[in-house]
Scaffold this motif. Structure first.
Motif, PDB file in Angstrom:
ATOM      1  N   PRO A 131      20.345  28.642  35.018  1.00  0.00           N
ATOM      2  CA  PRO A 131      21.932  28.639  34.269  1.00  0.00           C
ATOM      3  C   PRO A 131      22.804  29.605  35.282  1.00  0.00           C
ATOM      4  O   PRO A 131      22.471  30.389  35.825  1.00  0.00           O
ATOM      5  CB  PRO A 131      21.598  29.871  33.085  1.00  0.00           C
ATOM      6  N   THR A 132      24.410  29.052  35.532  1.00  0.00           N
ATOM      7  CA  THR A 132      25.012  30.063  36.254  1.00  0.00           C
ATOM      8  C   THR A 132      25.986  29.589  35.706  1.00  0.00           C
ATOM      9  O   THR A 132      26.262  29.166  34.621  1.00  0.00           O
ATOM     10  CB  THR A 132      24.960  29.336  37.171  1.00  0.00           C
ATOM     11  N   GLU A 133      27.439  30.290  36.188  1.00  0.00           N
ATOM     12  CA  GLU A 133      28.219  30.419  35.755  1.00  0.00           C
ATOM     13  C   GLU A 133      29.301  29.934  36.816  1.00  0.00           C
ATOM     14  O   GLU A 133      29.186  30.402  37.861  1.00  0.00           O
ATOM     15  CB  GLU A 133      28.771  31.418  34.543  1.00  0.00           C
ATOM     16  N   LYS A 134      30.780  28.949  36.684  1.00  0.00           N
ATOM     17  CA  LYS A 134      31.758  28.940  37.045  1.00  0.00           C
ATOM     18  C   LYS A 134      32.707  29.661  37.594  1.00  0.00           C
ATOM     19  O   LYS A 134      32.542  30.999  37.119  1.00  0.00           O
ATOM     20  CB  LYS A 134      32.461  27.221  37.000  1.00  0.00           C
ATOM     21  N   LEU A 135      33.537  29.509  38.663  1.00  0.00           N
ATOM     22  CA  LEU A 135      34.593  30.912  39.273  1.00  0.00           C
ATOM     23  C   LEU A 135      35.525  30.680  38.243  1.00  0.00           C
ATOM     24  O   LEU A 135      35.706  32.530  38.148  1.00  0.00           O
ATOM     25  CB  LEU A 135      34.896  30.205  40.831  1.00  0.00           C
ATOM     26  N   GLU A 136      35.525  29.521  37.626  1.00  0.00           N
ATOM     27  CA  GLU A 136      36.906  29.289  36.657  1.00  0.00           C
ATOM     28  C   GLU A 136      37.045  30.418  35.679  1.00  0.00           C
ATOM     29  O   GLU A 136      36.129  30.658  34.735  1.00  0.00           O
ATOM     30  CB  GLU A 136      36.971  27.740  36.299  1.00  0.00           C
ATOM     31  N   GLY A 137      38.250  31.310  35.438  1.00  0.00           N
ATOM     32  CA  GLY A 137      37.409  32.514  34.401  1.00  0.00           C
ATOM     33  C   GLY A 137      37.358  33.864  34.737  1.00  0.00           C
ATOM     34  O   GLY A 137      37.883  35.008  34.754  1.00  0.00           O
ATOM     35  N   LYS A 138      36.434  33.721  35.930  1.00  0.00           N
ATOM     36  CA  LYS A 138      37.019  35.106  36.536  1.00  0.00           C
ATOM     37  C   LYS A 138      37.503  36.383  37.101  1.00  0.00           C
ATOM     38  O   LYS A 138      38.447  34.835  38.187  1.00  0.00           O
ATOM     39  CB  LYS A 138      35.261  34.942  37.920  1.00  0.00           C
ATOM     40  N   ARG A 139      37.434  37.048  37.640  1.00  0.00           N
ATOM     41  CA  ARG A 139      38.037  37.490  37.904  1.00  0.00           C
ATOM     42  C   ARG A 139      38.272  38.264  39.204  1.00  0.00           C
ATOM     43  O   ARG A 139      36.676  38.589  39.943  1.00  0.00           O
ATOM     44  CB  ARG A 139      38.256  39.417  37.393  1.00  0.00           C
ATOM     45  N   LEU A 140      39.405  37.808  40.029  1.00  0.00           N
ATOM     46  CA  LEU A 140      39.209  38.107  41.665  1.00  0.00           C
ATOM     47  C   LEU A 140      40.803  39.112  41.520  1.00  0.00           C
ATOM     48  O   LEU A 140      41.695  39.280  41.830  1.00  0.00           O
ATOM     49  CB  LEU A 140      39.582  37.782  42.726  1.00  0.00           C
ATOM     50  N   ALA A 141      40.332  40.123  42.783  1.00  0.00           N
ATOM     51  CA  ALA A 141      40.684  41.280  43.142  1.00  0.00           C
ATOM     52  C   ALA A 141      41.285  41.201  45.391  1.00  0.00           C
ATOM     53  O   ALA A 141      40.306  41.061  46.046  1.00  0.00           O
ATOM     54  CB  ALA A 141      40.059  42.529  43.186  1.00  0.00           C
ATOM     55  N   VAL A 142      42.659  41.271  44.809  1.00  0.00           N
ATOM     56  CA  VAL A 142      42.854  41.061  46.412  1.00  0.00           C
ATOM     57  C   VAL A 142      43.978  42.177  46.656  1.00  0.00           C
ATOM     58  O   VAL A 142      44.499  41.860  45.982  1.00  0.00           O
ATOM     59  CB  VAL A 142      43.082  39.589  47.003  1.00  0.00           C
ATOM     60  N   ILE A 143      43.313  42.984  47.996  1.00  0.00           N
ATOM     61  CA  ILE A 143      43.638  44.285  48.554  1.00  0.00           C
ATOM     62  C   ILE A 143      44.794  43.588  49.377  1.00  0.00           C
ATOM     63  O   ILE A 143      44.647  43.865  50.152  1.00  0.00           O
ATOM     64  CB  ILE A 143      43.244  45.175  47.935  1.00  0.00           C
ATOM     65  N   GLY A 144      46.250  43.242  49.155  1.00  0.00           N
ATOM     66  CA  GLY A 144      46.951  43.714  50.616  1.00  0.00           C
ATOM     67  C   GLY A 144      47.681  41.961  49.802  1.00  0.00           C
ATOM     68  O   GLY A 144      46.070  40.819  49.698  1.00  0.00           O
ATOM     69  N   TYR A 145      48.864  41.424  50.338  1.00  0.00           N
ATOM     70  CA  TYR A 145      49.869  40.540  50.412  1.00  0.00           C
ATOM     71  C   TYR A 145      50.693  40.143  51.613  1.00  0.00           C
ATOM     72  O   TYR A 145      51.330  39.889  51.685  1.00  0.00           O
ATOM     73  CB  TYR A 145      50.795  41.066  49.135  1.00  0.00           C
ATOM     74  N   GLY A 146      49.387  40.759  52.338  1.00  0.00           N
ATOM     75  CA  GLY A 146      49.850  39.738  53.838  1.00  0.00           C
ATOM     76  C   GLY A 146      49.868  37.977  53.472  1.00  0.00           C
ATOM     77  O   GLY A 146      49.402  37.112  53.191  1.00  0.00           O
ATOM     78  N   ASN A 147      49.967  37.362  55.457  1.00  0.00           N
ATOM     79  CA  ASN A 147      49.684  36.616  55.646  1.00  0.00           C
ATOM     80  C   ASN A 147      48.340  35.874  55.001  1.00  0.00           C
ATOM     81  O   ASN A 147      47.787  34.382  54.067  1.00  0.00           O
ATOM     82  CB  ASN A 147      50.131  36.315  57.074  1.00  0.00           C
TER      83      ASN A 147
END
Length: 468
Positions: free
Chosen positions: A174-190
């Motif tokens: 069994p596994t789970e797709k990425l859709e709906g998972k939470r992604l944290a990104v630190i920084g809004y540069g390029n």
């Protein structure tokens, strides 16, 4: 006419050519098209030089401090283009230097005041955004290797050996797709923005922490804004850091952002989260990462950082991570700062831009992508990035406005979409169903066309006024 000698001390092409060496032909042709001269030798072996021309000397084999000082320590080169090679303080370049890539920490010449570019007689420049997509894509690849957590290699071995029954055995994986998972990104540069967009394309819920002035644009792009790093990390299934090292504190002998990813931040993540640091190795507190791996808070960590081996002695920001390999090696992916520096098109594009910037600085005294202070006699022309990187600026809009066909397409599609919704808003409840039925398909066509045009012409992201 202007004469100058420019040292290029890193590869300006990474794909191997017919002679078995990294191919520099695209950058050589670019230099020659601008009227410059390309030399595959140092200035001491070049012989008589044509006056009134820019001479570029390609010596990518230079790497150590001793080699750089032997070649350029006496100030006989007027400028330098580098990528990863460290330029020592004593190497002098009176007309400037460009680092191919985003940071400038390796540009240590006192000609511009060291890696910060503060002070000195020459301008320090970089080529931001050139390798942003390459880095973001490699960071996404690191995440996709472990999420979804389907053991692809094991399944491949079983299937290739005829040892798998789809009807009976799939239930064990069994596994789970990425859709709906939470992604944290630190920084809004390029790079941070490009990585966030990739996560968004996979249906992840993306939260970005950055300075408050970015909040409007972060939310307009459909991301969530977090006022603190801990808020961004709270409940996230993956975290990727894109901050840079920040300013160097000479008193404490450390960078401002060193160790920023520590216990408090890692403990806010969901159990079993993935950590990605394809920025600078020093950003992560390695002891805190070890504790998070031991507790299971982090199930996998992907790190891309410099590692140097001089005479068998290892050094560089990757070194502390090597201590984790014995106990946690299966849960680590360690790369030698290769995510962006191995991409041939990025290196070629960055080298061409570096040539353009050096040419403009020397011939016109105009500086693009200045780092630090502007020396006397030069004019700051603001930032210059590839199309679509870093959002929308005045120069980009002016170029687009000059393309009458593109501008007309945008105007027409925008007008059709706006007109439909204006009619819907003006219609009564009784009139609305017939209006939608009669105009719905035309709206869908116009909306799709407009969406395609916005992507094609890079009309998304933050706005910066810059200069025309």
């Amino acid at each position: 006419m202007t004469s100058a000698n420019i040292l290029i001390c890193d590869f300006v092409g990474l794909r191997f050519g017919a002679d078995g060496n990294p191919d520099h032909s695209e950058v050589k042709a670019h230099i020659e098209a601008k009227g410059g001269v390309f030399h595959q030798t140092g200035i001491g072996s070049a012989g008589a030089l044509d006056p009134g021309r820019l001479h570029f000397f390609y010596l990518p084999q230079l790497s150590t401090r001793e080699e750089l000082l032997a070649e350029a320590g006496d100030g006989r080169y007027d400028a330098v283009i580098a990528a990863a090679t460290f330029i020592p303080a004593e190497a002098r370049f009176r007309l400037g230097g460009v680092r191919i890539g985003t940071g400038t920490g390796n540009m240590g010449s006192t000609s511009w005041g060291g890696g910060s570019g503060e002070g000195g007689e020459a301008p320090l420049m970089n080529t931001p955004g050139i390798n942003s997509r390459a880095t973001a894509q490699m960071a996404m690849k690191a995440l996709l290797k472990v999420r979804p957590d389907l053991p692809v290699d094991r399944l491949n071995t079983l299937v290739a050996g005829g040892q798998f029954d789809t009807g009976k055995d799939l239930r064990h994986y069994p596994t789970e797709k990425l859709e709906g998972k939470r992604l944290a990104v630190i920084g809004y540069g390029n790079i941070g923005r490009e990585f966030a967009r990739l996560g968004q394309a996979f249906g992840m819920r993306v939260t970005i922490h950055a300075r408050p002035r970015h909040r409007k644009w972060i939310e307009l792009e459909g991301f969530d804004y977090a006022a603190s790093m801990e808020d961004a990390a709270r409940g996230a299934d993956a975290l990727s850091v894109h901050l840079g090292l920040g300013a160097f504190d000479a008193g404490q002998k450390k960078y401002a952002n060193a160790g920023l990813i520590g216990d408090e931040l890692l403990s806010a993540l969901n159990p079993g989260a993935v950590l990605i640091n394809y920025d600078r190795g020093e950003l992560v507190d390695v002891a805190a990462l070890e504790r998070a791996l031991e507790s299971g808070r982090i199930s996998h960590a992907a790190i891309d950082a410099d590692l140097f081996n001089v005479g068998g002695t290892l050094s560089g920001p990757m070194l502390p991570y090597l201590k984790l390999v014995e106990r946690h090696g299966q849960r680590l992916e360690l790369l030698p700062h290769a995510a962006a520096d191995t991409d041939h098109p990025s290196r070629v594009a960055g080298a061409k831009q570096a040539v353009d910037q050096i040419h403009a600085a020397i011939v016109e005294h105009r500086v693009h992508n200045l780092k630090g202070s502007l020396p006397s006699g030069f004019v700051d022309m603001g930032a210059k990035t590839p199309p679509g990187i870093g959002g929308i600026d005045l120069r980009h809009l002016a170029t687009l406005a000059a393309d009458r066909d593109a501008a007309a397409d945008l105007a027409r599609s925008s007008a059709l979409v706006a007109a439909f919704w204006e009619r819907v808003l003006a219609a009564s409840e009784q009139e609305r169903p017939a209006l939608i039925a009669s105009g719905g398909e035309a709206l869908a066509e116009a909306a799709n066309r407009l969406s395609t045009l916005i992507r094609r012409h890079h009309l998304s992201g933050p706005f910066s006024s810059g200069s025309l």
